[in-house]
Design a protein around this motif. Structure first.
Motif, PDB file in Angstrom:
ATOM      1  N   CYS A  69      -6.384   3.970  -9.741  1.00 31.80           N
ATOM      2  CA  CYS A  69      -7.021   2.689  -9.390  1.00 31.80           C
ATOM      3  C   CYS A  69      -6.566   1.610 -10.374  1.00 31.80           C
ATOM      4  O   CYS A  69      -6.258   0.475  -9.978  1.00 31.80           O
TER       5      CYS A  69
ATOM      6  N   ASP B 141     -17.874   5.520   1.072  1.00 35.52           N
ATOM      7  CA  ASP B 141     -16.753   6.373   0.675  1.00 35.52           C
ATOM      8  C   ASP B 141     -16.650   7.599   1.574  1.00 35.52           C
ATOM      9  O   ASP B 141     -15.552   7.971   2.013  1.00 35.52           O
TER      10      ASP B 141
ATOM     11  N   GLN C 182     -13.366   7.999   3.812  1.00 37.33           N
ATOM     12  CA  GLN C 182     -12.516   9.140   3.443  1.00 37.33           C
ATOM     13  C   GLN C 182     -12.331  10.065   4.650  1.00 37.33           C
ATOM     14  O   GLN C 182     -11.225  10.571   4.896  1.00 37.33           O
TER      15      GLN C 182
ATOM     16  N   HIS D 274      -9.973   8.400   7.000  1.00 38.23           N
ATOM     17  CA  HIS D 274      -8.603   8.536   6.504  1.00 38.23           C
ATOM     18  C   HIS D 274      -8.037   9.903   6.854  1.00 38.23           C
ATOM     19  O   HIS D 274      -6.890  10.028   7.293  1.00 38.23           O
TER      20      HIS D 274
ATOM     21  N   GLY E 152      -7.709  12.442   1.499  1.00 36.73           N
ATOM     22  CA  GLY E 152      -7.551  11.151   0.851  1.00 36.73           C
ATOM     23  C   GLY E 152      -7.687  11.244  -0.655  1.00 36.73           C
ATOM     24  O   GLY E 152      -7.220  12.187  -1.283  1.00 36.73           O
ATOM     25  N   GLY E 153      -8.325  10.262  -1.230  1.00 38.99           N
ATOM     26  CA  GLY E 153      -8.487  10.192  -2.678  1.00 38.99           C
ATOM     27  C   GLY E 153      -8.711   8.747  -3.062  1.00 38.99           C
ATOM     28  O   GLY E 153      -9.047   7.906  -2.225  1.00 38.99           O
ATOM     29  N   TRP E 154      -8.493   8.453  -4.338  1.00 37.21           N
ATOM     30  CA  TRP E 154      -8.748   7.111  -4.840  1.00 37.21           C
ATOM     31  C   TRP E 154      -7.557   6.632  -5.656  1.00 37.21           C
ATOM     32  O   TRP E 154      -6.950   7.417  -6.374  1.00 37.21           O
TER      33      TRP E 154
ATOM     34  N   LEU F 230      -8.731   4.328  -2.421  1.00 36.34           N
ATOM     35  CA  LEU F 230      -8.652   4.426  -0.966  1.00 36.34           C
ATOM     36  C   LEU F 230      -8.425   3.026  -0.422  1.00 36.34           C
ATOM     37  O   LEU F 230      -9.153   2.087  -0.765  1.00 36.34           O
TER      38      LEU F 230
ATOM     39  N   THR G 288      -3.931   5.648   0.504  1.00 36.94           N
ATOM     40  CA  THR G 288      -4.531   5.708  -0.837  1.00 36.94           C
ATOM     41  C   THR G 288      -3.806   4.707  -1.738  1.00 36.94           C
ATOM     42  O   THR G 288      -3.951   3.517  -1.574  1.00 36.94           O
ATOM     43  N   TYR G 289      -3.046   5.203  -2.701  1.00 35.70           N
ATOM     44  CA  TYR G 289      -2.288   4.327  -3.601  1.00 35.70           C
ATOM     45  C   TYR G 289      -1.009   3.866  -2.915  1.00 35.70           C
ATOM     46  O   TYR G 289      -0.314   4.646  -2.268  1.00 35.70           O
TER      47      TYR G 289
END
Length: 702
Positions: A68, A103, A107, A110, A118-120, A122, A138-139
């Protein structure tokens, strides 16, 4: 350019402005100086998107999230990218820890859209009319790499798709809504035996890493619910006369490797979030409250079962770290420590051998060097992160030192290195207080206080409980988060379930009728606001929560235990304790609602399997009443006997004779002249026991 000009240039243009400085979330406040015109999730932002017919860019993360921070630095702090975002989208930033409801929903979306987890951070693009996602990831990097488009390319492509592919997006949204609605199906055939628990045990056994502990390959997460399930399974099979020794050893070996490894802060105490390698050596360095509460309780259970001081010391180290660094002056526990400091992950924790040597005596160096591998090749980006390559007993024997002298030398060395480390720039601390995570830590602290005899740990837990009651419990309802004097946000399933569970632990520690009343109040809100009346189980959000794309009813354990699992387990215990059939029925309906999911993937539902175990074999309720002429020390002696063995199916309440305001079932268990114990299981109670020798014999037969 002057500092004033630079500041002005960094702000959103065209009448837009960044609104995150007005929020309580440290994660959102980290983005308050971005040139992006960020909004928090609020009706005003959603209304603006609808009025301007702009798609929404929803970015979800949390303060301790390394990637993040990377994406923020690359893109959200970049003037050109920010101008593009502000022109094309209404941009909303969400702290996943304050809004786990959003979230969970996005998620899941996603995963359905991208066909991968997924993940962060997001990154989700939503249609403004119905808040349905039409693209999720995600990223994304600032420039193209690793097969990913640049973030600017993504922005342009997503906005063009919204304008030019409206029919396809509507069709995709309909399919997504249909898929989301099918995730929580109707109740299946009830679970009538422990076959799913046995299957989970086999699944864990088949993936067990016999060399390093844990399950599967890196990255390795602690999964305390699975370890607790194994310890409970061992206790149940031992009580039945055929102990599953392998279940016990899998749990204890895994926990021992975590405690000795780099996952555990060898100097300051506390566990990091996960290990990036198979050996629990190098962690992702963020420390989360939600991991450390369950791991603290688990270390206490492991010490009670094994008598191994390693687990006791790990529990004490974790608790002392929390009290020293994570408890606010007001009493609540903070949420997390960042992985990064001075722009580098792990910088606060790693060492050079020369630096270690400068702070220690020759004898301390001789012990520390082989213990933590300082004579080996560096294990983290050219530096050394402390990891227990060898045991203290092995190194002591090699050096010809007796164990006590070696332990004293190790304690001295750790204290010196900890003092030296304290001079470094510390990782950032997320100082919001979350009700659910606090409840997990309160339970762990209470368990440590009760089993380890630590009054300071009990005092810490009581301060946190008092904080929640004073600041986050209003008009019979919980709030989810607190920071800087402001408590807000409608609480979630986990808040109520985890706090109910913590109060049951509190009742076993020091009985107070007010805690029992509070537990009943929480149970009533669970039933009235969260229960799925049609299919059983509990929704993650309350009936009076804002309407969202989905109202999830999560059953599986994630990074925290399943809210449905903890609700079922706690309601069963409270139901048996009070003779309240509504609580027992709600727990049974929860297990029915989760039956098919449990059958499909048993090991992912460890907490619900614990509830199933206690549904089929009701917990042993032990009520010890103080005698009218007995000394307080007599009551403490009986309590110590009841709690000396690892008996996870046992709930022990010690109620002094002078306590009068009790529910009918407990009030019927009258005190005598001497201490007496009432022992019940399900609907069957035995005659009261009035001699401590008889009490010991009865427990030995259990």
């Amino acid at each position: 350019m002057s500092e004033t000009d630079q500041s002005a240039a960094a702000q959103p243009s065209s009448g837009e402005h960044n609104r995150l400085s007005e929020t309580t979330s440290p994660y959102l406040q980290q983005h308050a100086e971005n040139p992006v015109a960020w909004w928090p999730w609020c009706e005003e932002a959603l209304a603006r998107a609808r009025a301007e017919d702009k798609p929404i860019l929803l970015s979800i993360g949390y303060s301790a999230c390394h990637w993040c921070h990377v994406m923020a630095h690359e893109s959200f702090e970049d003037e050109i990218t920010a101008k593009l975002m502000n022109r094309l989208f209404v941009n909303i930033k969400v702290d996943r820890e304050e809004r786990p409801d959003l979230d969970k929903i996005y998620q899941t979306a996603h995963q359905l859209l991208a066909q991968r987890t997924g993940g962060w951070p997001l990154t989700v693009f939503l249609t403004p009319s119905d808040l349905a996602p039409f693209f999720a990831g995600t990223y994304f990097p600032k420039e193209r790499r690793h097969g990913l488009p640049s973030f600017q390319e993504l922005l342009i492509g997503a906005e063009r798709a919204y304008r030019e592919q409206a029919d396809a997006i509507r069709e995709q949204t309909a399919s997504l809504r249909d898929a989301l609605s099918q995730l929580d199906g109707p109740a299946g055939e009830p679970l009538r035996d422990l076959a799913p628990l046995d299957q989970a045990r086999r699944q864990l056994g088949s993936s067990f890493d016999r060399v390093n502990g844990g399950f599967g390959r890196a990255p390795k997460f602690p999964h305390p619910s699975n370890l607790e399930l194994l310890l409970r399974h061992h206790a149940a099979t031992a009580a039945a006369g055929s102990p599953d020794h392998q279940a016990r050893e899998m749990a204890l070996f895994t926990l021992e490797r975590m405690v000795r490894g780099g996952m555990n802060d060898q100097l300051g105490g506390g566990f990091c979030r996960y290990s990036v390698d198979d050996r629990w050596m190098i962690p992702h360095f963020e420390k989360m409250l939600y991991d450390n509460g369950p791991l603290l309780a688990l270390c206490c259970d492991a010490w009670q079962l094994s008598g191994d001081a390693l687990f006791r010391d790990a529990a004490i180290g974790t608790a002392e770290w929390v009290i020293a660094e994570m408890q606010s002056e007001e009493g609540g526990y903070y949420s997390a420590l960042d992985a990064d400091s001075e722009g580098e992950e792990g910088r606060f924790y790693v060492w050079e051998p020369e630096e270690v040597a400068a702070h220690l005596s020759a004898d301390e160096r001789a012990l520390i060097t082989p213990l933590f591998g300082l004579e080996r090749a560096p294990n983290f980006e050219g530096r050394w992160h402390l990891h227990g390559y060898r045991t203290l007993a092995e190194v002591a024997a090699e050096l010809g030192r007796d164990p006590e002298a070696a332990a004293a030398l190790l304690a001295s060395a750790k204290a010196k290195l900890l003092a030296a480390r304290a001079q470094r720039v510390r990782p950032g601390r997320d100082e919001k207080v979350l009700t659910a995570w606090n409840a997990l830590m309160i339970k762990g602290m209470l368990r440590a206080g009760r089993l380890l005899g630590r009054d300071d740990h009990l005092a810490s837990a009581d301060r946190a409980l008092a904080f929640i009651r004073d600041r986050l419990w209003r008009d019979g309802r919980l709030l989810a988060t607190y920071k800087d004097g402001k408590a807000h946000l409608n609480a979630y399933l986990d808040d109520y379930a985890f706090l109910l569970d913590a109060l049951l632990e509190r009742l076993q520690t020091r009985f107070d009728p007010a805690d029992l009343d509070w537990a009943q109040a929480l149970a009533e809100v669970l039933l009235s606001q969260f229960q799925d009346e049609d299919n059983g189980g509990f929704y993650f959000t309350s009936a009076d929560h804002e309407a969202l794309l989905q109202r999830p009813r999560p059953m599986a354990d994630e990074s925290t235990p399943s809210g449905n699992g903890i609700a079922a387990l706690s309601l069963q215990r409270l139901g048996h304790l009070l003779g309240e059939t509504r609580y027992l029925e709600a727990a049974a309906r929860t297990l029915g609602a989760a039956a098919e999911a449990i059958r499909r993937l048993p090991y992912a539902h460890a907490t619900l399997l614990m509830a199933l175990d206690e549904q089929l074999s009701p917990p042993e309720i032990m009520v010890i009443r103080g005698g009218t002429s007995a000394e307080a020390t007599d009551l403490e002696q009986w309590q110590a006997v009841a709690q000396q063995d690892h008996a996870p199916r046992r709930l022990t309440l010690v109620i002094p004779a002078e306590v009068k305001a009790l529910p009918a079932v407990l009030a019927a268990m009258q005190p005598g002249e001497r201490v007496r114990a009432y022992r019940c299981r399900g609907t069957r109670c035995e005659a009261p026991i009035e001699r401590i020798e008889s009490f010991r014999e009865a427990l030995a037969r259990a």
